[in-house]
Design an enzyme around this catalytic site. Structure first.
Site, PDB file in Angstrom:
ATOM      1  N   HIS A   1     -21.593  -5.225  10.997  1.00  0.00           N
ATOM      2  CA  HIS A   1     -20.842  -3.853  11.198  1.00  0.00           C
ATOM      3  C   HIS A   1     -22.453  -3.603  10.279  1.00  0.00           C
ATOM      4  CE1 HIS A   1     -16.961  -4.968  12.225  1.00  0.00           C
ATOM      5  NE2 HIS A   1     -17.116  -3.882  12.894  1.00  0.00           N
TER       6      HIS A   1
ATOM      7  N   PHE B   1       0.723  -1.248   0.141  1.00  0.00           N
ATOM      8  CA  PHE B   1      -0.328  -0.286  -0.023  1.00  0.00           C
ATOM      9  C   PHE B   1       1.098   0.742   0.009  1.00  0.00           C
ATOM     10  CE2 PHE B   1      -2.386   2.879   2.535  1.00  0.00           C
ATOM     11  CZ  PHE B   1      -3.484   3.011   1.400  1.00  0.00           C
TER      12      PHE B   1
END
Ligand code: NAI
Length: 406
Positions: free
Chosen positions: A214, A35
């Site tokens: 979630h 990343f």
């Protein structure tokens, strides 16, 4: 001989895993981050710093473990060279990038661990690793062993809470022979907690993935939101109300119905580990929950969740919900959509999942579900069995035979 492990990622979980594993003298830890410039930044930091994990102790107080990983790199060949276990500790949307990068270099008899795998991990591994997957083993955890947050990149991570127990499934390729005991070795790395619960088959672990938590909470909180900024970021778990808990409970019921139906259709697939989310909390967070009189109270009084807030963006006048955060961006395509896909193959109706997916895909600007069917134009980006061309229950059961797991 020394155990060599690779941790893929550079976020909260990757810091924690690198620190926890690195605390064992007989383990070499390497880190692969693809990343941005994360690998270079972390590598530079380690020249003059240790990686420290702050760990609370059961009787109060805390301890700190400081370690130094061998290397942090963005070079997949260097990273994967000589390693026994690859731990994928990144959000699920990054799995394909890491799997694609390491695929050419990974050696037979390596164990790949999705930590967590999140729903659909095995389908994606087999899809990307192709022929090689018959010489590899794929393990998948139902969640991350810890709640943790990086508070100083490369240097310091807070381990906020442990799970007491954590489910893991293993699928071993037909030509693979892992030269160490899988469960014991990973358990040694974790320490006492969480205790690993080996789950008999990977379909069960897919239906147990904690990505079911979630989305119902986001939906319950924000589906009737008037669009106006709120003054404060609401508490995510400590703020759970009956409506949110009810959505979560219903999604969990739909997973259990799916599991029961699969067990009925395929006697060799044991599904006893697919339990209701309320029972899961009571077992897995036994020591952390102070009031387990209902699902709502168990979530509100779970010490491992202390202070965690809704994902919000600051705007003029306060905060608005961030519907692109992993609670939806990850947990819909790599969570509910996968469970919906398995339910569809088992012929089980999932009205609550459908309602939540329909709302969330709209917020994400994606289309997975159309009129209750997984035929949306973005299905290929998700990890439902249907995204990879598995269209019958037999496809699932034979492609990754549970007979080859241990
Ligand atoms: P994180 O949010 O800390 O991960 C961020 C890292 O992911 C970055 O540092 C980077 O390495 C990578 N990343 C981010 N965006 C990327 C992109 N566009 N392309 C490629 N790589 C990118 O995630 P965390 O907290 O480590 O969680 C890892 C997994 O564990 C997730 O699946 C999460 O849902 C799960 N989990 C995390 C918990 C926690 O307390 N942190 C608790 C339970 C589950």
């Amino acid at each position: 001989r020394r155990l060599k492990i690779l941790v893929c990622g550079g976020g909260n979980g990757a810091h924690c895993m690198a620190g926890v594993a690195g605390s064992h003298e007989e383990i070499d830890v390497k880190i692969l981050s693809l990343f941005e410039d994360e690998a270079e930044r972390w590598s530079n930091i380690l020249k003059s710093n240790f990686l420290t994990v702050y760990e609370p102790l059961v009787n109060g107080g805390h301890m700190e473990i400081s370690t130094k990983p061998k290397i942090v790199t963005n070079d997949p060949e260097k990273a994967v060279e000589g390693v026994d276990i690859v731990f994928m500790v990144v959000p699920a949307f990054a799995h394909s990038q890491y799997l694609t990068a390491i695929a050419p270099f990974i050696k037979p008899n390596t164990l790949i661990v999705g930590m967590p795998g999140q729903a659909g991990f095995e389908f994606q591994c087999i899809n990307i690793l192709g022929q090689k997957s018959s010489q590899l083993a794929i393990a998948s955890f139902e969640s991350l062993p810890w709640a943790c947050r990086v508070d100083d990149f490369g240097k310091h991570v807070q381990l906020i809470g442990f799970k007491d127990v954590l489910g893991m499934s293993v699928v071993t390729g037909k030509e693979c022979n892992i030269p160490f005991p899988i469960v014991d070795t990973i358990q040694d790395i974790f320490g006492k907690k969480p205790a690993i619960n080996l789950v008999q088959n990977y379909i069960a672990i897919n239906l147990m993935a904690k990505s079911i938590i979630h989305p119902p909470l986001m939906y319950g909180t924000w589906s009737n939101w008037d669009g106006k900024p709120v003054r404060e970021k609401p508490l995510f778990y400590q703020g759970v109300d009956t409506k949110q808990a009810n959505f979560l409970s219903k999604v969990s019921d739909e997973c259990i119905l799916t599991a029961k139906k699969i067990e009925k259709l395929r006697n060799n697939l044991k599904m006893k580990d697919v339990i209701h989310i309320f029972d899961w909390y009571k077992t897995y967070y036994h020591d952390e929950i102070s009031d387990n009189s209902s699902l709502m109270m168990a979530m509100r009084t779970n010490a491992a969740y202390d202070g965690l807030l809704h994902p919000m963006k600051a705007v003029e006048g306060g905060f608005v919900p961030d519907f692109n955060y992993r609670y939806t961006r990850e947990d819909i395509p790599f969570g509910l959509v996968v469970m919906k896909g398995i339910a569809e193959l088992a012929g089980v109706a999932t009205p609550t999942m459908d309602e939540i997916i329909t709302w969330a895909q709209n917020k994400l600007g994606k289309e997975y579900l159309v009129n209750g069917k997984l035929i949306g134009k973005d299905l290929k980006e998700a990890r439902a069995p249907q995204s990879f061309g598995f269209t019958t229950l037999d496809d699932l059961a034979s492609e990754l035979s549970p007979d080859s797991s241990r």
